[in-house]
Write an enzyme that holds these catalytic residues in place. Structure first.
Site, PDB file in Angstrom:
ATOM      1  N   HIS A 101       0.828  -1.216   0.000  1.00 26.01           N
ATOM      2  CA  HIS A 101       0.000   0.000   0.000  1.00 26.01           C
ATOM      3  C   HIS A 101       0.858   1.261   0.000  1.00 26.01           C
ATOM      4  CE1 HIS A 101      -3.791  -2.261   1.541  1.00 26.01           C
ATOM      5  NE2 HIS A 101      -3.748  -2.197   0.229  1.00 26.01           N
TER       6      HIS A 101
ATOM      7  N   HIS B  65      -4.106  -5.012 -11.443  1.00 18.19           N
ATOM      8  CA  HIS B  65      -2.773  -4.590 -10.994  1.00 18.19           C
ATOM      9  C   HIS B  65      -1.697  -4.897 -12.041  1.00 18.19           C
ATOM     10  CE1 HIS B  65      -3.863  -3.564  -6.847  1.00 18.19           C
ATOM     11  NE2 HIS B  65      -4.597  -4.651  -6.803  1.00 18.19           N
TER      12      HIS B  65
END
Length: 419
Positions: free
Chosen positions: A262, A392
């Site tokens: 993150h 992603h």
């Protein structure tokens, strides 16, 4: 934070992203991802299947459709359409229709988390899910989908009236189907993905209120919290937005401790926010570099490679599994930051990350990327089954190909128009 300056040899210092061969490699990888996911993801009964490692549906008979999967597939099919990949428009249309007619709750408003052919499976209203609805709508607008404007208007109203906390500058996390409060939990993950979606909505509509909200979230999550925690991103908070270091929840969506992935994702989003915000907020670039370097320093397994999934507050690994998405996000971040910062450090890591992905994550035989590896890099499925989504990995392949000026979709459009 870095151990010593990294210098590439002059004979091999040029950015990979500028080399024709590497650009062909990235394009080929993106095409292979499209091939893998487009072949079997579309569920004829609506929405999309999640796929096993071999590309067959995980639940072939009565599949559960989760909202972030629906929306990410829409977003990626829009990318395909903008690139000129045949078949993409039909996938956008298939996804947008399912989003509007099935995920949307016509009784109470908002969008439910998951459903199958029989109806709602999890009828809660999650900030994380609504962030992706906004991203899907904003992306679909770029290709002129007829439902895009009403999806954007609808989800924006829901975010503004139900989730957004004006006093703090971030969203509340979750509600029951009828908007009753479930928990007082506050989380950064949903706010991070909302920042991504708000930037896309700003670019698609020109409405500066989206940009303002994105900047406020970044101020809270990164400037106020992460920088004070030595560039580690705090995931979990109490209702008053005080840090909750002891929180235990879903390791997939609300992982314990800190999550290097993150920090890497935020590092790119911050640089993107700085760029589309007319470079007014200089703190964002320093924070982006600090987040990236700290995630690499603390999170990268120096013995085997790959990022440990979670660390405790003493920076020791909790979950030692290596997931695909932190590597994908790190690639995008290294490419985006490296386009603005000439430090060889980012180019060095960009190459090392692709070396790792090519050797251990890309499934050259079957297509797609393996989602999870053990510490020793053998495949496993403790958290994820199969190959969860294209989002992603696809962005890792494409972000390096386009100018680091804003969202990927916007960069493709600008490049297409010769800007």
């Amino acid at each position: 934070m870095t151990d010593a300056p990294i210098h590439l040899p002059k004979t091999n210092a040029g950015a990979w992203q500028d080399r024709p061969f590497h650009r062909q490699y990235l394009t080929a990888q993106a095409n292979q991802l499209f091939d893998f996911f487009e072949a079997t993801s579309v569920n004829p009964k609506g929405g999309f299947f999640e796929l096993n490692d071999d590309g067959t549906p995980v639940q072939p008979d009565n599949a559960t459709r989760q909202i972030h999967v629906t929306c990410r597939m829409i977003h990626c099919a829009v990318i395909g359409s903008l690139l000129g990949r045949p078949g993409s428009a039909a996938i956008v249309d298939h996804g947008m229709n399912y989003l509007w007619t099935k995920h949307r709750d016509t009784k109470h408003g908002g969008y439910v988390w998951s459903l199958n052919d029989d109806g709602y499976q999890d009828d809660t209203k999650q900030a994380y899910g609504h962030a992706f609805v906004l991203l899907a709508g904003a992306s679909a607008k770029l290709v002129g989908h007829p439902l895009a404007d009403q999806v954007i208007a609808d989800v924006t109203e829901v975010i503004n009236t139900k989730f957004w906390d004006e006093s703090i500058g971030a969203v509340r996390e979750e509600f029951g189907n009828d908007w009753s409060e479930i928990t007082a939990y506050r989380g950064q993950n949903s706010n991070m993905h909302l920042t991504e979606a708000l930037m896309a909505a700003f670019e698609a509509t020109g409405d500066a209120e989206y940009l303002n909200k994105a900047q406020r979230i970044a101020e809270l999550i990164i400037r106020k919290n992460a920088t004070a925690l030595d560039h580690r991103v705090a995931e979990h908070f109490h209702s008053d937005w005080s840090l909750d270091k002891e929180f235990k929840g879903s390791e997939m969506f609300r992982p314990s401790g800190t999550t290097p992935g993150h920090a890497l994702e935020w590092s790119r989003l911050l640089y993107q926010l700085y760029t589309i915000g007319e470079k007014k907020h200089a703190w964002m670039t320093d924070a982006a570099r600090g987040l990236f370097q700290q995630a690499v320093t603390l999170g990268w397994d120096k013995a085997h490679g790959g990022f440990f999934y979670t660390l405790d507050w003493d920076n020791q690994p909790i979950m030692r599994e290596k997931l695909w998405w932190p590597v994908a996000e790190a690639i995008g971040a290294a490419a985006f930051i490296g386009a603005h910062d000439s430090d060889d450090y980012f180019q060095h890591w960009y190459r090392q990350l692709w070396d790792f992905a090519d050797a251990h994550l890309i499934d050259h035989a079957r297509g797609g990327w393996l989602s999870e590896l053990k510490e020793d890099l053998t495949p496993t499925s403790r958290l994820f089954v199969g190959k969860p989504d294209i989002y992603h990995a696809l962005q890792a392949c494409l972000i390096p190909l386009y100018p680091a000026t804003g969202s990927l979709t916007q960069a493709i459009i600008e490049a297409d128009h010769g800007h």
